[in-house]
Design a protein around this motif. Structure first.
Motif, short mmCIF file in Angstrom:
data_model
loop_
_atom_site.label_atom_id
_atom_site.label_comp_id
_atom_site.label_asym_id
_atom_site.label_seq_id
_atom_site.Cartn_x
_atom_site.Cartn_y
_atom_site.Cartn_z
N ILE A 373 -4.36 -4.19 -0.72
CA ILE A 373 -4.42 -2.78 -0.30
C ILE A 373 -3.18 -2.38 0.50
N SER A 374 -2.66 -3.31 1.30
CA SER A 374 -1.49 -2.95 2.11
C SER A 374 -0.22 -2.94 1.28
N GLU A 375 -0.23 -3.57 0.12
CA GLU A 375 0.97 -3.62 -0.71
C GLU A 375 0.96 -2.57 -1.82
N LEU A 376 -0.24 -2.20 -2.28
CA LEU A 376 -0.32 -1.36 -3.48
C LEU A 376 -0.59 0.11 -3.19
N ARG A 377 -1.12 0.40 -2.01
CA ARG A 377 -1.39 1.82 -1.72
C ARG A 377 -0.10 2.57 -1.49
N VAL A 378 -0.07 3.79 -2.03
CA VAL A 378 1.10 4.63 -1.80
C VAL A 378 0.73 5.62 -0.71
N PRO A 379 1.50 5.69 0.38
CA PRO A 379 1.14 6.57 1.50
C PRO A 379 1.07 8.03 1.04
N SER B 140 9.07 6.09 -18.70
CA SER B 140 8.76 7.20 -17.80
C SER B 140 7.53 6.87 -16.95
N GLY B 141 7.29 7.71 -15.92
CA GLY B 141 6.13 7.51 -15.06
C GLY B 141 4.83 7.61 -15.83
N GLY B 142 4.76 8.58 -16.76
CA GLY B 142 3.55 8.75 -17.55
C GLY B 142 3.29 7.54 -18.43
N GLN B 143 4.35 7.06 -19.04
CA GLN B 143 4.19 5.86 -19.89
C GLN B 143 3.81 4.65 -19.05
N ALA B 144 4.38 4.55 -17.86
CA ALA B 144 4.05 3.42 -16.98
C ALA B 144 2.57 3.43 -16.65
N GLN B 145 2.02 4.64 -16.39
CA GLN B 145 0.59 4.69 -16.04
C GLN B 145 -0.27 4.35 -17.25
N ASN B 168 0.28 11.37 -10.22
CA ASN B 168 1.66 11.81 -10.52
C ASN B 168 1.83 12.18 -11.99
N LEU B 169 0.73 12.50 -12.66
CA LEU B 169 0.82 12.68 -14.11
C LEU B 169 0.70 14.15 -14.51
N VAL B 193 -13.62 6.07 -9.62
CA VAL B 193 -12.27 6.59 -9.46
C VAL B 193 -12.14 7.26 -8.10
N ALA B 194 -11.16 6.83 -7.31
CA ALA B 194 -10.83 7.55 -6.08
C ALA B 194 -9.81 8.63 -6.47
N THR B 195 -10.16 9.90 -6.19
CA THR B 195 -9.26 10.96 -6.67
C THR B 195 -9.29 12.19 -5.78
N HIS B 196 -8.15 12.87 -5.77
CA HIS B 196 -8.04 14.19 -5.13
C HIS B 196 -8.00 15.29 -6.18
N ASP B 197 -7.95 14.90 -7.44
CA ASP B 197 -7.67 15.84 -8.52
C ASP B 197 -8.95 16.60 -8.88
#
Lengths: 379, 210
Positions: A373-379, B140-145, B168-169, B193-197
């Motif tokens: 969690i400390s390495e993978l989370r993006v702030p 790209s970022g989309g492809q990476a995800q 970021n998609l 899923v943890a999400t703000h979307d």
């Protein structure tokens, strides 16, 4: 619990090593440089030590002379008895002197002649070890004896004053321990070990000297009492044991000092290897924190992370140590320096790998403890 | 079924960010963990995924309290039964795309070659139309995800946990991600899923507000 086959761990370790080129190259270079440094310093000293000790060993420190005073009552069968001692590499028994003359000059100069029995007569002359073409003892002469007998070459015949003429079969070299018997004339019986003649009236010969070369100079002292016992002299006082004590002492001194010096050098260099390698791996762990966090999150156990990092380090260390050893061997060979034994090379490679692996353990444990969690989370 | 029972967790002992959380997560459902930043959505996700131990309470798979297992068995459960999608894909930049997808096979104790064909088909299905021997830095970022999504799905895990997978998609890629997760839930997996979307939340079967 899932057990990951070692084959897959090794494959992953090799793949990871290939993909992290800079860190892998740094590890290989450090291990190669330090393994090479060990071989070019301590290894070179070991090579010199090996050469010096070999020279000493081949010269005299393994050879013991047993002088038998008159009446010791030891006959030539002692050769067969002593030949059963496994630690004796070679031995010879020399009989008492009897005067002889050039068979062609009965009134010529008298020269002492001695019978010799040995487990390997080629020490005196290569020709002496070959079967006799005639059913008669043969004589081998030193250069000085050839001259004393009035011969031009080591050929012709000489005759003991109390016996028949014997053919001269060739020249004999004069080992250091027989120099006192110059001009050296050695009479080799037809069958040196089986037809041992008795040379005295009561059937017991009267040898004047036994020479024994031992396999291991360090075991001589312990074996001497047994050998003296086997010689079977009438009285132990009549057996004088002589060996090159100064050479033996020199051997011990050289061996001890050079070994101590080598140990210090090796210890110092491998300590540097452990520190530098640990530094590289700690840097790698810090730079690749996310990598270890991701691996943990995806299902790698702490034990697997440690095993993979150690295996990766071992793979690189083997490649580095072998490279360093090969380069060091080439440098030594080109410089004309003596090479240490192959086992020394192998020992350095193994030690370098073990040192690198030891250095990897702590950084690997740190890597395995990264929290995803400390390495993978993006702030 | 994945059960969270009376979970309490805090980075500081006197300030729990999750307190007495309990819920059951069933096969076939897509659940959104929602709430403002700092309420512990990602932390809860990592606890449910057995990457963090709760200070108290437990995570159970069926009747087994798996959160109490030691590291080795917990890691084995993660590898065998969970798939993870992280916020920024979290690919290994030094390895090829295909190596990234196949990484989980190692942790399951399997030869990655067994999954290679399947991985290439999945990458194609998800529109990753590129040389699989490329490295993540070349996509790209989309492809990476999408690659990260393929990595999470390839072992057919029972539980798929995703932390802001569409953060970021673009809309099209977000839709592709949701559709893939929905399909796996329909096939029997549990998706959390943890999400703000907001667009993502409303498509989920239910929302758990933190």
């Amino acid at each position: 619990m899932t057990r990951v086959p070692i084959r897959l761990i090794l494959r992953e370790a090799v793949a990871a090593a290939k993909s992290q080129r800079v860190a892998s190259l740094a590890t290989m270079l450090v291990v190669a440089a330090l393994a090479g440094a060990v071989l070019l310093t301590a290894g070179r000293v070991a090579g010199i030590e090996h050469r010096v000790l070999s020279t000493i060993d081949s010269a005299a420190s393994r050879t013991v002379v047993f002088r038998l005073e008159g009446g010791a009552g030891v006959d030539p069968s002692v050769v067969q008895r002593l030949a059963t001692v496994a630690d004796i590499e070679w031995l010879a028994a020399v009989g008492p002197a009897q005067d002889g003359v050039n068979a062609a000059l009965p009134e010529g100069k008298r020269v002492p002649m001695r019978m010799v029995w040995s487990t390997d007569l080629s020490v005196f002359s290569p020709a002496a070890a070959t079967p006799s073409p005639v059913d008669s003892p043969r004589v081998f002469l030193s250069d000085q004896a050839v001259s004393e007998f009035g011969l031009l070459e080591a050929a012709g015949a000489v005759r003991p004053l109390t016996g028949v003429a014997l053919p001269v079969a060739g020249r004999s070299i004069v080992p250091e321990y027989l120099e006192q018997f110059e001009p050296l004339t050695l009479i080799v019986p037809v069958d040196p070990l089986e037809r041992v003649p008795a040379t005295s009236a009561d059937g017991r010969g009267a040898l004047s000297m036994i020479v024994a070369r031992f396999a291991d100079p360090y075991r001589i002292e312990g074996l001497l009492p047994t050998v003296v016992e086997l010689i079977g002299a009438d009285s132990r006082d009549k057996v004088q044991v002589g060996r090159s004590g100064s050479l033996a002492e020199l051997r011990d001194v050289l061996s001890g000092q050079l070994s101590a010096s080598n140990f210090t050098i090796v210890l110092g260099i491998f300590s540097v290897l452990v520190l530098v390698q640990a530094g590289i791996l700690f840097a790698l762990v810090l730079l690749r924190r996310r990598d270890f966090g991701r691996r943990r999150a995806l299902g790698a156990s702490q034990r697997l992370i440690v095993t993979m990092l150690v295996a990766q380090t071992a793979f690189l260390a083997v490649a580095g140590a072998v490279t360093g050893a090969v380069i060091a061997a080439l440098v030594l060979a080109i410089g004309g320096d003596p090479l240490p034994a192959l086992t020394y090379f192998l020992a350095v490679v193994v030690l370098a790998v073990l040192a690198a692996v030891a250095a990897a353990v702590l950084p690997a444990i740190v890597a395995a403890r990264r929290e995803p969690i400390s390495e993978l989370r993006v702030p | 079924m994945l059960t969270a029972h009376e979970i309490r967790f805090g980075y500081f002992a006197d300030r729990p960010i999750i307190d007495s959380f309990s819920d059951d997560f069933y096969p076939g459902e897509v659940v959104a963990l929602t709430g403002p930043s700092g309420r512990g959505k990602s932390t809860l996700l990592y606890i449910l995924g057995l990457m963090l131990r709760p200070d108290s309470g437990s995570v159970r798979l069926g009747e087994e309290p798996v959160s109490a297992l030691s590291d080795g068995p917990r890691a084995a459960v993660r590898a065998a039964r969970f798939g993870f999608v992280f916020q920024d894909a979290a690919l290994d930049a030094t390895r090829t795309v295909i190596d990234n997808v196949l990484e989980v096979a190692l942790y399951r104790g399997l030869d990655a070659d067994e999954w290679r064909d399947h991985a290439q088909r999945l990458l194609a299905d998800f529109g990753v139309d590129l040389d699989p021997w490329r490295r993540p830095g070349q996509v790209s970022g989309g492809q990476a995800q999408r690659i990260a999504l393929v990595r999470a799905l390839i072992g057919d895990p029972e539980f798929i946990l995703a932390d802001e997978p569409t953060g970021n998609l673009d809309a099209a890629t977000s839709d592709l991600v949701f559709t893939a997760l929905r399909a796996r839930a329909d096939a029997g997996a549990t998706v959390i899923v943890a999400t703000h979307d907001p667009a993502f939340m409303v498509r989920c079967d239910r929302q758990v507000q933190l």
